[in-house]
Design an enzyme around this catalytic site. Structure first.
Site, short mmCIF file in Angstrom:
data_model
loop_
_atom_site.label_atom_id
_atom_site.label_comp_id
_atom_site.label_asym_id
_atom_site.label_seq_id
_atom_site.Cartn_x
_atom_site.Cartn_y
_atom_site.Cartn_z
N VAL A 15 -0.82 -1.43 -0.22
CA VAL A 15 -1.31 -0.08 0.11
C VAL A 15 -1.44 0.09 1.62
CG1 VAL A 15 -3.09 1.64 -0.31
CG2 VAL A 15 -2.54 -0.01 -2.10
N LYS A 207 -12.76 3.23 -12.76
CA LYS A 207 -12.25 4.56 -12.41
C LYS A 207 -12.98 5.63 -13.22
CE LYS A 207 -7.78 2.41 -11.47
NZ LYS A 207 -6.49 2.01 -12.03
#
Ligand code: HSE
Length: 428
Positions: A15, A207
């Protein structure tokens, strides 16, 4: 404001490297859109010498992410290291204390410490943005905090772990058992360093807990998510569920009920024809329901360099443009402690058991269900290939306690081999 926004990036894995690439390749576009340049001033990672395929020579290097977070020439600390304690937490706290805004992709950190970090950031007048932490490239945090701000949210659902969805859909399409597909996923590099984070449902539960906090105005409460992984799902379950018109998904559901906040991340059956049922491979899907908008469905890549870096950049660009909102969409100090629901909302269940071939066997199972207050909707029995035969039962809506009672009695009836399997059917 025309001063550059200066980033310090901690973590140069997939990332972090993706973010560096975007900033190097799209400097003009980003500056035009933000109305000011967006620059990297310093970076930090575990290994300085590693070849990453991007030019880092323009940036100062820090071995210690805390030192990076405290640099005078850093306005935004971009935390892409991962891990819910240790360096990621220390450096994020240091960044807030030093008056920096934070952009992070770290779901575990926020699921465990999100409320405390949000309080600290908001006390210091700083923002923490975390779009990349939930469902990769899908801008779901933005959708909830901004686009849906005029709704009372009623339910949030989603398939938010691409690896699990890959494993479940690959088992079905190739007719392969769990262990074989798990190995495939591992060989393809899909699994987290600790695979339990994926297949144990923990990553997806992190999440869900974050989305739940935004949707229902509660403090992040990861500890109350009812979590079950996909390790016990067999190819037989997948095939039988398909036969009855369902697909098995690791599905997250959060909803505020009269009994409190329900949050679960468990394997569920969903109708094969529903958008969630049709979700293939490593893709993610989030379904958001609000009193005014009714239902929206967001679908997209949940991981990978481009999608996750895209989400990080969305947050960076908001900060560059001066757009600032509380971490969870309302002031952290106003977020209520969540009251976890004591029992799940009743739902239909899929039951699978292996029934011995003797007179009255099925009647005994039906009686046990009836005595627990559970009504049968549909049933299917397969041929007796051996001494017993698989029986599938779809129940009408049943409470979890009633189901638990029935599941306790059924193995002791003397007609069932092994433990019955029960999976919730979610109406989506
Ligand atoms: N391992 C996750 C997934 C991506 O498979 O979706 C990062 O959360």
């Amino acid at each position: 404001m025309t001063d550059p926004l200066r980033l310090g990036i901690a973590g140069l894995g997939t990332v972090g490297t993706g973010v560096v690439r975007i900033i190097r390749q799209k400097a003009n576009l980003l500056a035009e859109r933000a109305g000011r340049p967006v620059q990297i001033t310093a970076v930090s990672a575990r290994s300085r010498g590693k070849e990453r395929g991007v030019n880092l020579s323009d940036y100062a290097w820090e071995d210690d992410p805390v030192a990076l977070a405290q640099r005078d020439d850093v306005d935004v600390f971009v935390e892409l290291m991962g891990g819910h304690d240790g360096p990621a937490k220390h450096a994020t706290e240091a960044a807030i204390a030093a008056g920096k805004d934070v952009v992070t992709a770290n779901k575990a950190l926020l699921a465990h410490h999100g409320h405390a970090l949000a309080l600290a950031a908001e006390d210091a007048g700083r923002v923490i943005r975390f779009e990349a932490a939930v469902a990769g490239g899908i801008p779901v945090v933005k959708a909830l905090t901004e686009g849906l701000a005029g709704n009372d949210m009623t339910r949030v659902m989603g398939v938010m772990n691409g690896t699990c969805n890959y494993i479940l859909t690959r088992m079905q399409s190739a007719g392969l058992p769990y262990d074989e597909v798990f190995q495939e996923a591992s060989d393809l590099g899909y699994l987290e360093a600790d695979p339990q984070l994926d297949v144990g449902g923990i990553d997806a539960a992190h999440k869900l807990a974050l989305l739940s906090a935004i949707a229902f105005g509660t403090q992040v409460d990861f500890g109350s998510v009812d979590i079950e992984g996909i390790g016990a799902i067999t190819i037989e379950d997948i095939n039988h569920a398909a036969d009855m018109g369902f697909r098995i998904k690791l599905l997250g559901v959060a909803q505020m009920t009269g009994r409190g906040l329900e949050q679960r991340m468990t394997p569920c059956l969903v109708p094969a024809s529903s958008p969630l049922g049709q979700l293939e491979g490593g893709t993610n899907m989030v379904v958001l329901e609000g009193d005014n908008v009714e239902q929206i469905v967001l679908r997209g890549p949940g991981a990978g360099m481009g999608p996750t870096a895209s989400a990080v950049m969305g947050d960076v660009m908001d900060i560059a443009r001066g757009f600032r909102i509380p971490v969870f969409g309302r002031p952290a100090a106003s977020l209520e402690r969540s009251k976890p629901a004591a029992a799940g909302t009743p739902a239909p269940y899929y039951l699978r058991m292996s029934l011995e071939d003797k007179p009255g066997a099925l009647a005994k199972v039906a009686t046990a269900l009836g005595e627990a207050g559970i009504s049968i909707d549909r049933m299917r029995q397969y041929d007796h290939a051996g001494p017993d035969a698989p029986v599938l039962i779809v129940t009408h809506k049943a409470g979890r306690d009633d189901l638990a009672r029935a599941l306790d009695v059924i193995p002791r009836l003397g007609v069932v081999t092994g433990a019955p399997i029960a999976l919730r059917i979610e109406n989506v």
